[in-house]
Motif scaffolding. Sequence first.
Motif, PDB file in Angstrom:
ATOM      1  N   ALA A   1      23.022 -26.515  -2.891  1.00 19.27           N
ATOM      2  CA  ALA A   1      22.901 -25.849  -4.189  1.00 19.27           C
ATOM      3  C   ALA A   1      23.184 -24.353  -4.027  1.00 19.27           C
ATOM      4  CB  ALA A   1      21.504 -26.060  -4.757  1.00 19.27           C
ATOM      5  N   LEU A   2      24.206 -23.884  -4.725  1.00 24.22           N
ATOM      6  CA  LEU A   2      24.604 -22.487  -4.686  1.00 24.22           C
ATOM      7  C   LEU A   2      24.357 -21.842  -6.038  1.00 24.22           C
ATOM      8  CD1 LEU A   2      28.132 -22.905  -3.000  1.00 24.22           C
ATOM      9  CD2 LEU A   2      25.872 -22.944  -1.908  1.00 24.22           C
TER      10      LEU A   2
ATOM     11  N   GLY B   1      31.006 -31.145  -1.322  1.00 21.84           N
ATOM     12  CA  GLY B   1      29.721 -31.707  -1.720  1.00 21.84           C
ATOM     13  C   GLY B   1      28.779 -30.724  -2.371  1.00 21.84           C
ATOM     14  N   SER B   2      29.129 -29.449  -2.368  1.00 16.65           N
ATOM     15  CA  SER B   2      28.242 -28.439  -2.960  1.00 16.65           C
ATOM     16  C   SER B   2      28.379 -28.413  -4.475  1.00 16.65           C
ATOM     17  CB  SER B   2      28.560 -27.055  -2.389  1.00 16.65           C
ATOM     18  OG  SER B   2      29.906 -26.699  -2.671  1.00 16.65           O
ATOM     19  N   ARG B   3      27.358 -27.870  -5.129  1.00 20.33           N
ATOM     20  CA  ARG B   3      27.410 -27.664  -6.578  1.00 20.33           C
ATOM     21  C   ARG B   3      26.807 -26.297  -6.845  1.00 20.33           C
ATOM     22  NH1 ARG B   3      22.583 -30.721  -8.017  1.00 20.33           N
ATOM     23  NH2 ARG B   3      21.135 -30.570  -6.313  1.00 20.33           N
ATOM     24  N   GLY B   4      27.189 -25.685  -7.967  1.00 24.31           N
ATOM     25  CA  GLY B   4      26.779 -24.312  -8.183  1.00 24.31           C
ATOM     26  C   GLY B   4      26.339 -24.003  -9.595  1.00 24.31           C
ATOM     27  N   ILE B   5      25.445 -23.034  -9.705  1.00 29.49           N
ATOM     28  CA  ILE B   5      25.041 -22.473 -10.993  1.00 29.49           C
ATOM     29  C   ILE B   5      25.586 -21.058 -11.059  1.00 29.49           C
ATOM     30  CG2 ILE B   5      23.111 -21.770 -12.462  1.00 29.49           C
ATOM     31  CD1 ILE B   5      21.398 -23.843 -10.979  1.00 29.49           C
ATOM     32  N   GLY B   6      26.344 -20.780 -12.097  1.00 27.39           N
ATOM     33  CA  GLY B   6      26.816 -19.428 -12.339  1.00 27.39           C
ATOM     34  C   GLY B   6      25.962 -18.801 -13.420  1.00 27.39           C
TER      35      GLY B   6
ATOM     36  N   VAL C   1      23.914 -29.932 -12.194  1.00 25.54           N
ATOM     37  CA  VAL C   1      22.884 -29.006 -11.695  1.00 25.54           C
ATOM     38  C   VAL C   1      21.583 -29.100 -12.482  1.00 25.54           C
ATOM     39  CG1 VAL C   1      24.612 -27.401 -10.793  1.00 25.54           C
ATOM     40  CG2 VAL C   1      23.757 -27.085 -13.129  1.00 25.54           C
ATOM     41  N   ILE C   2      21.453 -30.091 -13.349  1.00 27.29           N
ATOM     42  CA  ILE C   2      20.282 -30.166 -14.220  1.00 27.29           C
ATOM     43  C   ILE C   2      18.991 -30.261 -13.418  1.00 27.29           C
ATOM     44  CG2 ILE C   2      20.429 -32.681 -14.455  1.00 27.29           C
ATOM     45  CD1 ILE C   2      19.322 -30.106 -17.150  1.00 27.29           C
ATOM     46  N   ASP C   3      19.046 -30.877 -12.230  1.00 28.69           N
ATOM     47  CA  ASP C   3      17.840 -31.007 -11.419  1.00 28.69           C
ATOM     48  C   ASP C   3      17.397 -29.679 -10.810  1.00 28.69           C
ATOM     49  OD1 ASP C   3      20.256 -31.275  -9.837  1.00 28.69           O
ATOM     50  OD2 ASP C   3      18.942 -31.626  -8.126  1.00 28.69           O
ATOM     51  N   LEU C   4      18.218 -28.643 -10.956  1.00 28.08           N
ATOM     52  CA  LEU C   4      17.894 -27.322 -10.425  1.00 28.08           C
ATOM     53  C   LEU C   4      17.384 -26.366 -11.501  1.00 28.08           C
ATOM     54  CD1 LEU C   4      21.150 -26.842  -8.302  1.00 28.08           C
ATOM     55  CD2 LEU C   4      18.948 -27.728  -7.496  1.00 28.08           C
TER      56      LEU C   4
END
Length: 293
Positions: free
Chosen positions: A101-102, A122-127, A5-8
């Motif tokens: 991106a979630l 295929g999703s990725r998430g930031i908690g 998620v670094i690009d987010l």
Amino acid sequence: MLADVIDLLADPVDGTPLAAGDDQWRTLVSPSGHSYDVARQGYVTLAGGSGLRYSGDDASMIDARETFLSGGHFAPFVEAVSHNVEQVLDDAQVSQDAQPALVEVGAGTGYYLSHALDLIEGSRGIGIDVSTAAAKRLAHAHPRVGAVVADAWSTLPIRSGSIDAIAVVFAPRNAAEFARILAPKGQVVVLTAEVGHLAELREPLGIIDVEEGKVQRMIAQASGHLVPVGESEVIEFTMKLDQASIAAQIGMSPSARHIHPDVLQERIAALPETMEVTARAAITRLAKADSAN
């Protein structure tokens, strides 16, 4: 992992992009010269110049949350949140190949976010959570989760327009920041406790009831930033809880801070060995206000 998620992520001080400071991912750095240490447990604290104003849930509350949620008692809530997030992506025509991106704000142990990631390939998430005790669990909740300690009421350390869906489950809502980080067709999925939630426990345990009109106030407070998409859906079901599960449920909630542990234990011991307890909450979807024009 943070690498997913670094690009987010963005510098909480000035909003510039973050990148790995070295091959070992021991720090995240921004072009403006700010550096943030990655904890050995895998999470990163991204707070602006004023730092974190409060510490959030302590380790005992996080343990209680893990115990209660892993028992599956809130399964209908988890399913509803995940399927609404999936519907948001479908409505926006976000493909799995695009790595949706979630974000979950107030993510705790990552239970809800992990379920959504499992559902949406295929999703990725930031908690995001202000609690370091939560972040330690969150960092290992799912292979595609990046765990971030941050204040939900401050500038979120996320790039503008980068997030397809935000989930908020019984947690703080920062409408202005949500609108900023959402993609043009992104939405927020909010689960809010309704009157009647845990009704059978409130009088015997001395727990304050849920205020009426919470959803309406949330919508009013978000005005100018977010607007509701359709009507809220009320989800209600009955749980069969033993005394240990009741103790875990109360232990994960703000009530744990307001009732002395000895008093709470005494009140729980006076309850039947098992009880039927009502769970009741409303799920609401909100879109960026400018996307509705």
